[in-house]
Enzyme design. Structure first.
Site, PDB file in Angstrom:
ATOM      1  N   GLY A 153       0.816  -1.201   0.000  1.00  0.00           N
ATOM      2  CA  GLY A 153       0.000   0.000   0.000  1.00  0.00           C
ATOM      3  C   GLY A 153       0.848   1.249   0.000  1.00  0.00           C
ATOM      4  O   GLY A 153       2.064   1.199   0.251  1.00  0.00           O
ATOM      5  N   PRO A 154       0.254   2.394  -0.277  1.00  0.00           N
ATOM      6  CA  PRO A 154       1.001   3.658  -0.279  1.00  0.00           C
ATOM      7  C   PRO A 154       1.550   3.971   1.106  1.00  0.00           C
ATOM      8  O   PRO A 154       1.104   3.419   2.111  1.00  0.00           O
ATOM      9  CB  PRO A 154      -0.054   4.689  -0.718  1.00  0.00           C
ATOM     10  CG  PRO A 154      -1.157   3.900  -1.336  1.00  0.00           C
ATOM     11  CD  PRO A 154      -1.156   2.574  -0.653  1.00  0.00           C
ATOM     12  N   PRO A 155       2.523   4.866   1.184  1.00  0.00           N
ATOM     13  CA  PRO A 155       3.058   5.246   2.503  1.00  0.00           C
ATOM     14  C   PRO A 155       1.993   5.899   3.370  1.00  0.00           C
ATOM     15  O   PRO A 155       1.153   6.658   2.891  1.00  0.00           O
ATOM     16  CB  PRO A 155       4.178   6.244   2.151  1.00  0.00           C
ATOM     17  CG  PRO A 155       4.526   5.970   0.729  1.00  0.00           C
ATOM     18  CD  PRO A 155       3.269   5.493   0.074  1.00  0.00           C
ATOM     19  N   GLU A 203      -4.952  32.790 -11.543  1.00  0.00           N
ATOM     20  CA  GLU A 203      -5.756  31.889 -10.724  1.00  0.00           C
ATOM     21  C   GLU A 203      -7.237  31.997 -11.077  1.00  0.00           C
ATOM     22  O   GLU A 203      -7.983  31.008 -10.969  1.00  0.00           O
ATOM     23  CB  GLU A 203      -5.545  32.191  -9.242  1.00  0.00           C
ATOM     24  CG  GLU A 203      -4.103  32.012  -8.765  1.00  0.00           C
ATOM     25  CD  GLU A 203      -3.578  30.606  -9.016  1.00  0.00           C
ATOM     26  OE1 GLU A 203      -4.389  29.651  -8.988  1.00  0.00           O
ATOM     27  OE2 GLU A 203      -2.372  30.466  -9.251  1.00  0.00           O
ATOM     28  N   HIS A 220      -7.935  29.546 -13.882  1.00  0.00           N
ATOM     29  CA  HIS A 220      -8.106  28.176 -13.381  1.00  0.00           C
ATOM     30  C   HIS A 220      -9.478  28.004 -12.734  1.00  0.00           C
ATOM     31  O   HIS A 220     -10.186  27.014 -12.980  1.00  0.00           O
ATOM     32  CB  HIS A 220      -7.020  27.860 -12.345  1.00  0.00           C
ATOM     33  CG  HIS A 220      -5.647  27.711 -12.916  1.00  0.00           C
ATOM     34  ND1 HIS A 220      -5.366  26.930 -14.000  1.00  0.00           N
ATOM     35  CD2 HIS A 220      -4.458  28.254 -12.521  1.00  0.00           C
ATOM     36  CE1 HIS A 220      -4.073  26.979 -14.266  1.00  0.00           C
ATOM     37  NE2 HIS A 220      -3.498  27.782 -13.379  1.00  0.00           N
ATOM     38  N   ASP A 230       2.044  24.102 -14.525  1.00  0.00           N
ATOM     39  CA  ASP A 230       0.843  23.649 -15.232  1.00  0.00           C
ATOM     40  C   ASP A 230       1.204  22.939 -16.527  1.00  0.00           C
ATOM     41  O   ASP A 230       0.643  21.874 -16.851  1.00  0.00           O
ATOM     42  CB  ASP A 230      -0.070  24.843 -15.529  1.00  0.00           C
ATOM     43  CG  ASP A 230      -0.531  25.539 -14.262  1.00  0.00           C
ATOM     44  OD1 ASP A 230      -0.693  24.839 -13.248  1.00  0.00           O
ATOM     45  OD2 ASP A 230      -0.721  26.764 -14.294  1.00  0.00           O
ATOM     46  N   GLY A 245      -0.864   2.698   7.219  1.00  0.00           N
ATOM     47  CA  GLY A 245      -0.991   1.922   8.458  1.00  0.00           C
ATOM     48  C   GLY A 245      -0.577   0.474   8.336  1.00  0.00           C
ATOM     49  O   GLY A 245      -1.092  -0.370   9.082  1.00  0.00           O
ATOM     50  N   LYS A 246       0.355   0.154   7.452  1.00  0.00           N
ATOM     51  CA  LYS A 246       0.780  -1.244   7.297  1.00  0.00           C
ATOM     52  C   LYS A 246       1.480  -1.737   8.566  1.00  0.00           C
ATOM     53  O   LYS A 246       1.234  -2.855   9.019  1.00  0.00           O
ATOM     54  CB  LYS A 246       1.705  -1.363   6.079  1.00  0.00           C
ATOM     55  CG  LYS A 246       1.049  -0.973   4.770  1.00  0.00           C
ATOM     56  CD  LYS A 246       1.975  -1.155   3.596  1.00  0.00           C
ATOM     57  CE  LYS A 246       3.117  -0.169   3.607  1.00  0.00           C
ATOM     58  NZ  LYS A 246       2.663   1.229   3.419  1.00  0.00           N
TER      59      LYS A 246
END
Length: 658
Positions: A216-218, A439, A442, A514, A221-222
């Site tokens: 799993g990603p960092p 901005e 966007h 961008d 909670g592994k």
């Protein structure tokens, strides 16, 4: 209450008489005292015996001899030392030449002095001198060893495993402490059941997987889940990181692996947890140094130890990694890490209980809505949510509040997602205006485009590495992205560049990030996702190798003609989205100017305010079915709404060629 007259045990009485110096200083004093005693025993008699001997120079000795002041003289061969007594009975010692000068000896004899010659005892004197020398060097070596005991101990124990052992009383973490992840807990509950009641499985011939790989990603909670498995099973838990096996000495990693498994077998049933196993479990034979480097030897030893497991020993290995693609295939085959458990980023239903756990010891204000916070934090891991709660508490302390409120969570989310405010940055008025229009471009596209993520907040306050930020939040967690959604994302990122073209007629460096992100996304559309008619249903992965050993040089699996076609398709996609952004911003230029004016006045506006400005400038709601904006948590409304020019005859200016 204990009795004051209660008789103390001998042990307690001894403890009460302990030296206040502590055990280590007391040992040091005893050591130096013993050394001083031995030196005194060896050198004391010689020093004491020689206290009455008068030491004179050779010249003074000759003068005394000529004047009749010397009674006897004994010359030691091979050393030149002359000893004897004076006429007054005083003993003397002279360091003379070696060998003795013949005329001086003749003079002594002519003066009536009894001159004798003495040879040192060959064996006894040699042994005595050697013992004294060895004793002195021994004392020096002993002191050096005592001073460097810590370093020497580390060198002697270098092959020992660095795994931390937690007995059945630790860790106390259970599945109740792991919020969410019900599917993951259900999948690994078999391991807990096996460690608690192995007879139930062995009775029918079933065996538990020897190894479980948490992927799993960092921050998901592994490690916490692995500790919860040990806490539920109530068995010893060996925790070690993959980097702990690596040292500068060859063979140390393999020795530590052997020591780790030997220790685990003694504590069976037990759990071995290896965090970041990809540091030692990467593919073998992929480096430039052949197959005999330290990392590969460590991996080979681990594979051998896992194959040597006895199914009745009750030892289970759990490993965690966020890079399963780089692991060696032999490590993932059945019989080793044959079960992979995916620990993904928490979804909406899981983020709420995680936030509940992390806010248990926090004082929350009545206006706090954790469900609203959970909806506004998509893509955040458990560690990110814990950091968010802590940042909110810190913000509450900084503003002098006694409880954490929703405004603190909003500020904390801005801090985590957009970066810390940079109050030290001072911008000129023309720079602020350009950033406001950038901005605003966007923000307008994020609101107008149908599939773009809902607009949440716009600010021209410098945060992190950016001088301004437009923040969008998805309404729900996404797992599959459609082509239209990706194209709207590309078009929205083009909004800043196109807005500068519309207003100023030239470009600035503000769109560099961008353009970089858009180019990468468009290239993935063409090369990996088959979203190009000219390229067709073909896919090629990224050229970025995981590590150097995969290939000596970066290669590609398509021809030069196909590379040219890919580049042309990437350019076509980006230019189409730029033209689309020009069309939309030209149509809604009044809305762009209204947003820019509001940003220059208030510096920060929320998505709902921007939507009302765009709708009012447009003369009608852009989205009749409802406002397409992300709901703000706690942002005050602007003091005034900028009214747009109702003249419908306005036409966009011609854009300069770039």
């Amino acid at each position: 209450m204990s009795n004051a007259n209660e008789r103390k045990s001998p042990k307690s009485m001894l403890d009460s008489k302990k030296s206040p110096l502590g055990p280590e200083p007391r040992k040091r004093l005893m050591t130096f005292g013993l050394i001083a005693l031995v030196i005194g025993i060896l050198l004391g008699p010689r020093l004491y015996g020689s206290s009455t001997v008068k030491s004179i120079s050779y010249t003074e000795f000759l003068s005394s001899a000529k004047s009749g002041g010397v009674a006897t003289a004994t010359v030691e061969n091979y050393s030149g030392v002359i000893t004897g007594t004076l006429e007054n009975g005083t003993q003397y010692s002279v360091l003379g030449p070696d060998p003795a000068i013949a005329k001086d000896i003749t003079m002594l004899r002519n003066a009536g002095i009894n001159v004798k010659f003495k040879n040192p005892s060959s064996l006894g004197q040699a042994v005595s001198n050697m013992l004294q020398t060895l004793f002195i060097f021994g004392i020096i070596g002993f002191i050096i060893m005592r001073m460097s005991r810590g370093q020497m101990g580390g060198m002697m124990s270098i092959t020992k495993s660095r795994a931390k052992l937690f007995d059945e009383d630790r860790p106390t973490t259970t599945f109740a402490d792991v919020a969410g992840y019900d599917g993951v807990k259900e999948e690994i509950s078999e391991v807990v059941s096996f460690l608690k009641n192995p007879e139930k499985y062995t009775a029918i011939g079933a065996t538990i997987p020897k190894g479980m790989l948490l992927v799993g990603p960092p921050g998901t909670g592994k490690t916490l889940i692995a500790r919860a498995v040990a806490g539920e099973a109530k068995v010893p838990f060996f925790s070690v990181s993959g980097s702990d096996f690596m040292e500068m000495f060859v063979g140390v990693g393999a020795s530590r692996v052997r020591d780790l498994f030997a220790s685990a077998r003694k504590e069976s049933p037990a759990i071995i947890f290896i965090d970041e196993i990809d540091s030692i479990g990467r593919k073998r034979g992929a480096g430039l140094g052949g197959g005999h480097d330290e990392r590969e030897q460590t991996l080979n030893q681990m594979l051998s130890e896992m194959d040597g497991f006895d199914t009745t020993t009750g030892i289970v290995m759990i490993a965690a990694t966020n890079r399963p693609d780089v692991l060696d295939p032999a490590l993932l085959r059945p019989g080793r890490f044959d079960r992979q458990v995916v620990v993904p980023l928490p979804d909406l239903d899981e983020r709420l209980p995680i936030l509940t756990v992390h806010t248990q010891n926090k004082k929350l204000a009545p206006d706090v809505d954790l469900e609203l916070v959970a909806r506004g934090t998509p893509g955040m891991s458990g560690a990110d949510l814990a950091n968010l709660v802590n940042e909110a508490a810190l913000h509450a302390v900084r503003r002098g509040a006694v409880a954490v409120s929703m405004i603190d969570f909003e500020s904390a989310r801005d801090r985590v997602l957009m970066g810390q405010k940079r109050d030290s940055v001072v911008m000129q008025d023309d720079e602020r205006a350009r950033i406001a229009y950038h901005e605003g471009g966007h923000a307008l596209l994020a609101y107008v485009l149908e599939k773009a993520d809902p607009l949440h907040k716009i600010t021209i306050i410098p945060r992190g590495m950016a001088l301004g930020v437009t923040m969008t939040l998805p309404e729900e967690d996404r797992h599959v992205y459609s082509r239209q959604y990706i194209e709207d994302s590309l078009c929205m990122r083009m909004g800043g560049r196109v807005a500068e073209l519309l207003i100023y007629g030239d470009l600035s460096t503000g769109a560099s990030d961008d353009l970089q992100r858009n180019t990468e996304l468009a290239r993935r559309m063409v090369r990996e996702w088959g979203m190009s008619k000219k390229v067709g249903p073909m896919a090629w992965g990224s050229n970025n190798q995981v590590f150097l050993g995969e290939d000596l040089m970066s290669t590609r699996d398509y021809s030069d003609d196909m590379a040219k076609t890919i580049d042309e398709e990437v350019e076509r996609i980006l230019r189409e989205q730029e033209a689309r952004a020009i069309e939309v911003l030209t149509l809604h230029r009044r809305g762009l100017e209204a947003i820019a004016a509001a940003l220059l006045e208030h510096e920060t506006i929320d998505g709902e305010t921007a939507a009302s400005l765009i709708d009012e400038a447009h003369g009608a709601p852009v989205h009749p079915a409802g406002v397409k904006t992300g709901k703000a948590i706690s942002i005050p409304e602007p003091d005034a709404v900028i009214e747009s020019d109702p003249d419908p005859t306005w036409a966009p200016p011609s854009l300069p060629s770039v």
